[in-house]
Scaffold this active site. Structure first.
Site, PDB file in Angstrom:
ATOM      1  CG  ASN A 277      49.236  56.335  84.344  1.00 52.71           C
ATOM      2  OD1 ASN A 277      48.566  55.569  84.418  1.00 52.71           O
ATOM      3  ND2 ASN A 277      49.991  57.309  84.237  1.00 52.71           N
ATOM      4  NE  ARG A 278      52.827  51.016  87.126  1.00 58.13           N
ATOM      5  CZ  ARG A 278      54.016  50.401  87.527  1.00 58.13           C
ATOM      6  NH1 ARG A 278      54.906  48.920  87.774  1.00 58.13           N
ATOM      7  NH2 ARG A 278      55.270  51.531  88.495  1.00 58.13           N
TER       8      ARG A 278
ATOM      9  CD  GLU B 179      46.807  57.737  82.605  1.00 52.46           C
ATOM     10  OE1 GLU B 179      46.569  59.013  83.295  1.00 52.46           O
ATOM     11  OE2 GLU B 179      47.159  56.931  81.588  1.00 52.46           O
TER      12      GLU B 179
ATOM     13  CG  ASP C 267      52.779  65.653  77.993  1.00 54.44           C
ATOM     14  OD1 ASP C 267      52.208  64.295  78.416  1.00 54.44           O
ATOM     15  OD2 ASP C 267      52.834  66.817  78.894  1.00 54.44           O
TER      16      ASP C 267
END
Length: 316
Positions: free
Chosen positions: A202-203, A205, A270
């Site tokens: 995601n952004r 991370e 997930d």
């Protein structure tokens, strides 16, 4: 280029033949629901009177659960403790039709995330965990080698709990057999994911790995550099309200978020990667699977807690 939201429909039959091997850190998601009627006289905190308890598949178990809810087949390879939480989790997993391969380590405490819910919101989360020993993880590599030929795609669900110490070896075994590997990454050292098919940060991370970006052009340069450096086929960046962008050898492909009420983002990542893996296992390319995975993520945030999406919901 932005892809239209006309997601390709794949037959239920094709999906039922798709086999995804999920490897990673599992956890028991425990919810305590209660009524909040007063503030404690001992400290300025709400007193929650518990009225209902619920246990759900968490971590990699939730990923595998998402795969089977969609209608594909899934096996789950993981290491847990030999405690109440692990047996509860195994019972939950076996009820879903997932084939469970649980390595047990008596010294390990199975990860439990306990969320206390009052007045429709999370008031507190308590985590119980420790890290597995390398011997148990090494035995997992043998199990992995045996399971690999029976599956079409490998999905690594990394929660940074230590269950994927041998991921580099597993990726090279999968690549040698021509099996796509999709990874939900954790931490700042992405070198351990070298030569995987795709990672789905995601952004936040991604920012921890490549630093902040000034604009889309800067982002594309940085991501493509990272992709080439790691030998990945693709990097899928999930961007919350901005949708998702897939970066691959052909450039980039963006899909915009499906506007809907966001109720709870727990486990949305997930659902996205599980949908992607199931569709790739059924024969779609990453680019063709992208709009479906985006739609699945948009649907699951409208549900409470770790949740899943059915075939009917996705292709309604």
């Amino acid at each position: 280029m932005t892809h239209s939201l006309d997601a390709l429909t794949i037959s239920r039959d094709a999906l039922s033949q798709a086999r995804v091997l999920v490897v990673g850190d599992v956890m028991l998601d425990r919810y305590w629901f209660g009524a909040v009627d007063r503030i404690s006289p001992e400290a300025p905190v709400p007193v929650v009177r518990i009225t209902r308890e619920e246990d759900r598949n968490g971590g990699a178990a939730n990923v595998a659960f998402n795969v089977v809810t969609l209608g594909a087949q899934s096996s789950l390879l993981t290491v847990v403790g030999d405690d109440e939480a692990s047996h509860k989790l195994e019972a939950l997993v076996s009820k879903t039709g997932i084939r469970a391969h649980f390595g047990r380590d008596a010294d390990l405490k199975t990860t439990v995330k306990l969320r206390v819910i009052g007045r429709q919101q999370q008031l507190l989360r308590v985590d119980f965990e420790n890290t597995p020993k390398t011997e148990v993880l090494a035995s997992q590599t043998t199990a992995f080698a045996n399971l690999l030929p029976l599956h079409d795609v490998v999905l690594f669900s990394d929660y940074g709990k230590g269950g994927l110490a041998h991921i580099s070896d597993m990726i090279s075994r999968a690549r040698a057999q021509g099996k796509p590997t999709l990874i939900d990454p954790k931490g700042t050292d992405y070198s351990r994911y070298k030569n995987a098919t795709a990672i789905t940060p995601n952004r936040v991370e991604l920012q921890q790995v490549i630093g902040p970006w000034r604009d889309e052009v800067d982002l594309q340069t940085k991501v493509q550099n990272l992709r080439n450096q790691l030998g990945l086929d693709a990097i899928l960046l999930t961007r919350s309200e901005e949708g998702m962008t897939l970066f691959d050898a052909a450039g980039q492909l963006s899909v915009s978020a499906q506007a809907r009420e966001v109720f709870d983002v727990t486990g949305a990542g997930d659902t996205v990667i599980a949908t992607l893996a199931a569709l790739v296992a059924a024969g779609l390319s990453l680019r063709d699977a992208l709009p479906c995975a985006n739609r699945a993520g948009g649907l699951v945030v409208g549900k409470f807690g770790t949740a899943t999406i059915s075939y009917e919901e996705l292709f309604a």
